[in-house]
Design a protein around this motif. Sequence first.
Motif, PDB file in Angstrom:
ATOM      1  N   GLY A   1      47.270  46.854  31.292  1.00  8.06           N
ATOM      2  CA  GLY A   1      46.417  46.500  32.415  1.00  8.06           C
ATOM      3  C   GLY A   1      46.527  47.467  33.572  1.00  8.06           C
ATOM      4  N   ILE A   2      47.746  47.943  33.860  1.00  6.13           N
ATOM      5  CA  ILE A   2      47.941  48.878  34.959  1.00  6.13           C
ATOM      6  C   ILE A   2      47.316  50.233  34.631  1.00  6.13           C
ATOM      7  CG2 ILE A   2      49.715  50.257  36.118  1.00  6.13           C
ATOM      8  CD1 ILE A   2      51.389  47.780  36.348  1.00  6.13           C
ATOM      9  N   ALA A   3      47.474  50.700  33.390  1.00  2.42           N
ATOM     10  CA  ALA A   3      46.846  51.958  32.988  1.00  2.42           C
ATOM     11  C   ALA A   3      45.336  51.891  33.170  1.00  2.42           C
ATOM     12  CB  ALA A   3      47.192  52.267  31.532  1.00  2.42           C
ATOM     13  N   LEU A   4      44.736  50.751  32.814  1.00  2.00           N
ATOM     14  CA  LEU A   4      43.291  50.592  32.959  1.00  2.00           C
ATOM     15  C   LEU A   4      42.867  50.553  34.422  1.00  2.00           C
ATOM     16  CD1 LEU A   4      42.415  48.080  30.108  1.00  2.00           C
ATOM     17  CD2 LEU A   4      41.527  50.396  30.380  1.00  2.00           C
ATOM     18  N   VAL A   5      43.677  49.943  35.280  1.00  2.00           N
ATOM     19  CA  VAL A   5      43.340  49.905  36.705  1.00  2.00           C
ATOM     20  C   VAL A   5      43.257  51.319  37.261  1.00  2.00           C
ATOM     21  CG1 VAL A   5      44.257  49.332  38.994  1.00  2.00           C
ATOM     22  CG2 VAL A   5      44.172  47.586  37.216  1.00  2.00           C
TER      23      VAL A   5
ATOM     24  N   THR B   1      24.258  49.084  36.619  1.00  2.00           N
ATOM     25  CA  THR B   1      25.200  48.754  37.690  1.00  2.00           C
ATOM     26  C   THR B   1      25.816  47.382  37.476  1.00  2.00           C
ATOM     27  OG1 THR B   1      24.008  50.124  39.292  1.00  2.00           O
ATOM     28  CG2 THR B   1      25.456  48.420  40.167  1.00  2.00           C
ATOM     29  N   THR B   2      24.971  46.407  37.140  1.00  2.00           N
ATOM     30  CA  THR B   2      25.476  45.054  36.894  1.00  2.00           C
ATOM     31  C   THR B   2      26.429  45.038  35.710  1.00  2.00           C
ATOM     32  OG1 THR B   2      23.448  44.090  37.781  1.00  2.00           O
ATOM     33  CG2 THR B   2      24.828  42.674  36.403  1.00  2.00           C
ATOM     34  N   ALA B   3      26.040  45.723  34.626  1.00  2.00           N
ATOM     35  CA  ALA B   3      26.910  45.777  33.448  1.00  2.00           C
ATOM     36  C   ALA B   3      28.243  46.424  33.791  1.00  2.00           C
ATOM     37  CB  ALA B   3      26.213  46.538  32.325  1.00  2.00           C
ATOM     38  N   GLY B   4      28.201  47.471  34.618  1.00  2.00           N
ATOM     39  CA  GLY B   4      29.438  48.136  35.016  1.00  2.00           C
ATOM     40  C   GLY B   4      30.338  47.241  35.839  1.00  2.00           C
ATOM     41  N   LEU B   5      29.724  46.453  36.729  1.00  2.00           N
ATOM     42  CA  LEU B   5      30.518  45.525  37.534  1.00  2.00           C
ATOM     43  C   LEU B   5      31.166  44.453  36.669  1.00  2.00           C
ATOM     44  CD1 LEU B   5      28.117  45.073  40.590  1.00  2.00           C
ATOM     45  CD2 LEU B   5      30.347  46.194  40.601  1.00  2.00           C
ATOM     46  N   VAL B   6      30.413  43.912  35.725  1.00  2.00           N
ATOM     47  CA  VAL B   6      30.966  42.885  34.838  1.00  2.00           C
ATOM     48  C   VAL B   6      32.086  43.469  33.981  1.00  2.00           C
ATOM     49  CG1 VAL B   6      30.454  41.269  32.966  1.00  2.00           C
ATOM     50  CG2 VAL B   6      28.809  41.601  34.814  1.00  2.00           C
ATOM     51  N   ALA B   7      31.930  44.738  33.578  1.00  2.00           N
ATOM     52  CA  ALA B   7      32.918  45.377  32.707  1.00  2.00           C
ATOM     53  C   ALA B   7      34.267  45.556  33.380  1.00  2.00           C
ATOM     54  CB  ALA B   7      32.393  46.727  32.211  1.00  2.00           C
ATOM     55  N   THR B   8      34.320  45.447  34.721  1.00  2.00           N
ATOM     56  CA  THR B   8      35.609  45.588  35.403  1.00  2.00           C
ATOM     57  C   THR B   8      36.550  44.429  35.108  1.00  2.00           C
ATOM     58  OG1 THR B   8      34.703  44.562  37.410  1.00  2.00           O
ATOM     59  CG2 THR B   8      34.644  46.970  37.289  1.00  2.00           C
ATOM     60  N   VAL B   9      36.075  43.438  34.377  1.00  2.00           N
ATOM     61  CA  VAL B   9      36.955  42.345  33.948  1.00  2.00           C
ATOM     62  C   VAL B   9      37.937  42.829  32.885  1.00  2.00           C
ATOM     63  CG1 VAL B   9      35.539  41.468  32.037  1.00  2.00           C
ATOM     64  CG2 VAL B   9      36.940  39.885  33.357  1.00  2.00           C
ATOM     65  N   GLU B  10      37.695  44.011  32.323  1.00  2.00           N
ATOM     66  CA  GLU B  10      38.545  44.496  31.228  1.00  2.00           C
ATOM     67  C   GLU B  10      40.029  44.583  31.598  1.00  2.00           C
ATOM     68  OE1 GLU B  10      39.245  48.425  28.416  1.00  2.00           O
ATOM     69  OE2 GLU B  10      37.356  48.227  29.507  1.00  2.00           O
ATOM     70  N   PRO B  11      40.417  45.193  32.738  1.00  2.00           N
ATOM     71  CA  PRO B  11      41.854  45.227  33.056  1.00  2.00           C
ATOM     72  C   PRO B  11      42.477  43.843  33.161  1.00  2.00           C
ATOM     73  CG  PRO B  11      40.646  46.754  34.456  1.00  2.00           C
ATOM     74  CD  PRO B  11      39.625  45.923  33.748  1.00  2.00           C
ATOM     75  N   VAL B  12      41.709  42.871  33.659  1.00  2.00           N
ATOM     76  CA  VAL B  12      42.224  41.501  33.764  1.00  2.00           C
ATOM     77  C   VAL B  12      42.489  40.940  32.367  1.00  2.00           C
ATOM     78  CG1 VAL B  12      41.757  39.177  34.588  1.00  2.00           C
ATOM     79  CG2 VAL B  12      40.980  41.154  35.926  1.00  2.00           C
TER      80      VAL B  12
ATOM     81  N   VAL C   1      54.846  41.830  31.412  1.00  2.00           N
ATOM     82  CA  VAL C   1      54.739  40.995  32.611  1.00  2.00           C
ATOM     83  C   VAL C   1      54.541  41.889  33.832  1.00  2.00           C
ATOM     84  CG1 VAL C   1      55.854  39.265  34.047  1.00  2.00           C
ATOM     85  CG2 VAL C   1      56.224  39.254  31.563  1.00  2.00           C
ATOM     86  N   LEU C   2      53.541  41.567  34.641  1.00  2.00           N
ATOM     87  CA  LEU C   2      53.292  42.287  35.886  1.00  2.00           C
ATOM     88  C   LEU C   2      53.876  41.507  37.048  1.00  2.00           C
ATOM     89  CD1 LEU C   2      49.553  43.360  35.388  1.00  2.00           C
ATOM     90  CD2 LEU C   2      51.634  44.496  34.599  1.00  2.00           C
ATOM     91  N   SER C   3      54.307  42.245  38.071  1.00  2.00           N
ATOM     92  CA  SER C   3      54.827  41.584  39.260  1.00  2.00           C
ATOM     93  C   SER C   3      53.667  41.046  40.096  1.00  2.00           C
ATOM     94  CB  SER C   3      55.653  42.568  40.091  1.00  2.00           C
ATOM     95  OG  SER C   3      54.806  43.540  40.692  1.00  2.00           O
ATOM     96  N   GLY C   4      54.003  40.180  41.048  1.00  2.00           N
ATOM     97  CA  GLY C   4      52.975  39.645  41.926  1.00  2.00           C
ATOM     98  C   GLY C   4      52.268  40.728  42.724  1.00  2.00           C
ATOM     99  N   TRP C   5      53.027  41.727  43.184  1.00  2.00           N
ATOM    100  CA  TRP C   5      52.424  42.831  43.933  1.00  2.00           C
ATOM    101  C   TRP C   5      51.447  43.615  43.061  1.00  2.00           C
ATOM    102  CZ3 TRP C   5      52.441  42.536  48.845  1.00  2.00           C
ATOM    103  CH2 TRP C   5      53.547  42.060  49.553  1.00  2.00           C
TER     104      TRP C   5
END
Length: 316
Positions: free
Chosen positions: A97-101, A254-265, A278-282
């Motif tokens: 997830g961090i690599a994707l962010v 643009t809309t598809a790109g915005l929705v695609a940002t759910v990927e890191p989550v 496990v990721l920290s709270g920060w």
Amino acid sequence: MPRPALGYAATVAAAWFFAVNGTVSTLVLQAGLPPTRLTALRCVGAAVGLLVVLAVAAPRRLRLTRREVPFLAVFGVVGVALTQFLYYVSIGRLPVGIALVFEMTAPVLIALYVWLVRGERVRSRLWAALLLSLSGLVFVAEVWRGGGSLDPLGVVAALAAAVCLATYYLMGERGTVNRDPVALTCWSFVAAGLFWSIAAPWWEFDAGLLAEPVPLSIGALELPLWALVAWIVVLGAMVPFWLSIAALRHLSPTTAGLVATVEPVLASVVAWLWVEQVLSGWQVLGGFVVLVGIGLAQTARATAVRAAVPQAVAPS
């Protein structure tokens, strides 16, 4: 008739496949397959699959002129081959997830590029996007912990992947003026596959490694390495690519790109449940801030863009 609900569903499904692919790729890398070889297998496999599908369904779309070759070569090598290689290097050293962010900050780089280099007018929200992205990355890296809690090489690889991904999007805008996105992406994978066939010659690869069992971190379950590689090629590249293309029939790029940002989550959730990354709270807070910044950057360009290349096909 456009059906937005179907477009949202296809985009989220594509993001889910890419998210699972991140953890599957991590297992393959941990099994001893180098990033260069995994990238080569994925690029060649996807190229062959796309060529077969287009040859059967729409062979005329595969027509290629000599003038297109240099563009496709750069597009495939930088936008696909190097983006995927750097992504694999980063997830070998960072949580998925961090690599994707880090990598998905590409839209911020694009907005800065078109403003500084092309002289395009951009909306003032670009500055908020830049500030949020940089602030979020500070939290993600936890830089107050003696220079950061993340592997430096992994961070550099992820940021370099963001640069290559931004190149992919910018070149894709140009390429889709004369070519449909399916054929364009097909030839980009072909170029990437040829590049890795030269950079990592196949005769140096011990194919027997593909028969080795790989622990799946699910009880005592194991699968041969070739099965995981097949997943990466088919369900980690080809299927989400087609879903991304299908979504563009019902949503704007643009809309598809915005929705695609759910990927890191999604990728973080999958990695947490599957391999206990496990990721920290920060880091969670920082990732959320970065995604907000990416969302603003996606809409920062004042000029309408014909960006038909799916926003998630190259990176993960």
